[in-house]
Scaffold this active site. Structure first.
Site, short mmCIF file in Angstrom:
data_model
loop_
_atom_site.label_atom_id
_atom_site.label_comp_id
_atom_site.label_asym_id
_atom_site.label_seq_id
_atom_site.Cartn_x
_atom_site.Cartn_y
_atom_site.Cartn_z
N PRO A 131 0.92 -1.32 0.07
CA PRO A 131 0.10 -0.09 -0.04
C PRO A 131 0.75 1.31 0.03
O PRO A 131 1.85 1.23 0.73
CB PRO A 131 -0.77 -0.18 1.19
CG PRO A 131 -0.91 -1.63 1.66
CD PRO A 131 0.11 -2.07 1.02
N CYS A 132 0.43 2.17 -0.83
CA CYS A 132 1.44 3.25 -1.20
C CYS A 132 0.94 4.64 -0.08
O CYS A 132 1.68 5.46 0.11
CB CYS A 132 1.24 3.87 -2.57
SG CYS A 132 -0.32 4.30 -2.82
N GLN A 133 -0.30 4.38 0.40
CA GLN A 133 -0.94 5.75 1.11
C GLN A 133 0.04 6.15 2.13
O GLN A 133 0.33 7.38 2.36
CB GLN A 133 -2.16 5.43 1.67
CG GLN A 133 -3.34 5.54 0.47
CD GLN A 133 -3.23 4.32 -0.10
OE1 GLN A 133 -2.75 3.09 0.24
NE2 GLN A 133 -4.15 4.19 -1.25
#
Length: 268
Positions: free
Chosen positions: A15-17
């Site tokens: 996940p990049c968030q």
């Protein structure tokens, strides 16, 4: 599975968030997704795949003044069994006109690494027109977001008016507008797509088509062939997955080099 299996190539896009500009940038302290990367790193150190590719947003490179990326690389190298490299690759520099810079990390077991891996060099992009579906002349000249979509309607009208004032031809040229963004943050791009996001998968307006970007066009901007996919999920879920995915054109070029360097294939 519990039993130890031989893995030739392990690929993960966490996940990049936690590390992105669109997220809150909490890094490993992100309660929802911050520890997923640690789980991936633990898996690599336990299963010892022959090679691996990890991907995340470009913001990872500078998060916490570069300390986060340095920590990740140190964890991957602590077994002293891997040669590890990291760089930033942009989809727009790998054949497809989408501005999508991402950190890529490649690792190869030292005892199988033949030392030939190098990152793909930049190549020209195809045209935006070759990615977009066919143009309906009437829709291109008359299409506007629904009046109910007040923000989108305001943004599109505002940019088209501004383009006409600059003597541009937005109904003929491929301008892409972030139509659902706050009017103070909305932007317009010519000749390429901005980074596709899972959270704003429907929010791009194409002036030369007089409509929003289609799912098939989104897939092409990710280097994918829409006709090669079987769809078993809803349109909205598919668009979210497209926004979360690695660009196929980039990962393909990386893997072509990786499998040779890891001794998984011979160059012909």
């Amino acid at each position: 599975k519990e039993e130890k299996e031989k893995l030739d190539v392990f690929i993960a896009g966490t996940p990049c968030q936690p590390f992105s500009q669109s997220g809150l940038g909490k890094g490993f302290e992100d309660e929802k997704d911050g520890d997923v990367l640690f789980t991936v790193l633990k898996f690599i150190n336990e299963k010892m795949p022959r090679s691996f590719v990890l991907e995340n947003v470009a913001g990872l490179k500078h998060h916490d003044n570069g300390k986060t990326l340095a920590l990740i690389l140190n964890m991957l190298r602590e077994s002293k069994k891997y040669n590890v490299q990291a760089t930033v690759l942009n989809t727009a520099k790998n054949g497809v006109p989408q501005n999508r810079p991402r950190v890529y990390i490649v690792g190869i077991l030292k005892d199988v690494d033949i030392g030939t891996f190098d990152w793909p060099s930049e190549i020209p992009c195809c045209s935006t027109a070759s990615i977009l579906d066919s143009r309906d002349q009437v829709l291109a000249c008359t299409g506007m977001p629904d009046e109910e979509s007040a923000t989108a309607n305001k943004n599109v009208r505002g940019f088209i008016q501004a383009l006409f004032e600059k003597e541009a031809a937005p109904h003929l040229e491929d301008y892409i507008i972030a139509c659902d963004a706050d009017p103070k943050r909305s932007k317009c791009w010519m000749g390429h797509s901005p980074c596709l996001l899972s959270s704003k998968s429907k929010g791009l307006w194409i002036t030369s088509r007089g409509r929003r970007m289609t799912t098939e066009e989104q897939m092409r901007f990710q280097g994918m062939d829409p006709t090669a996919f079987r769809r078993d999920i809803s349109e909205s879920d598919l668009q979210k997955q497209i926004g979360n995915a690695m660009s196929q054109c980039v990962i393909e070029r990386v893997l072509n080099r990786l499998i040779l360097a890891a001794g998984l294939a011979k160059e012909t």
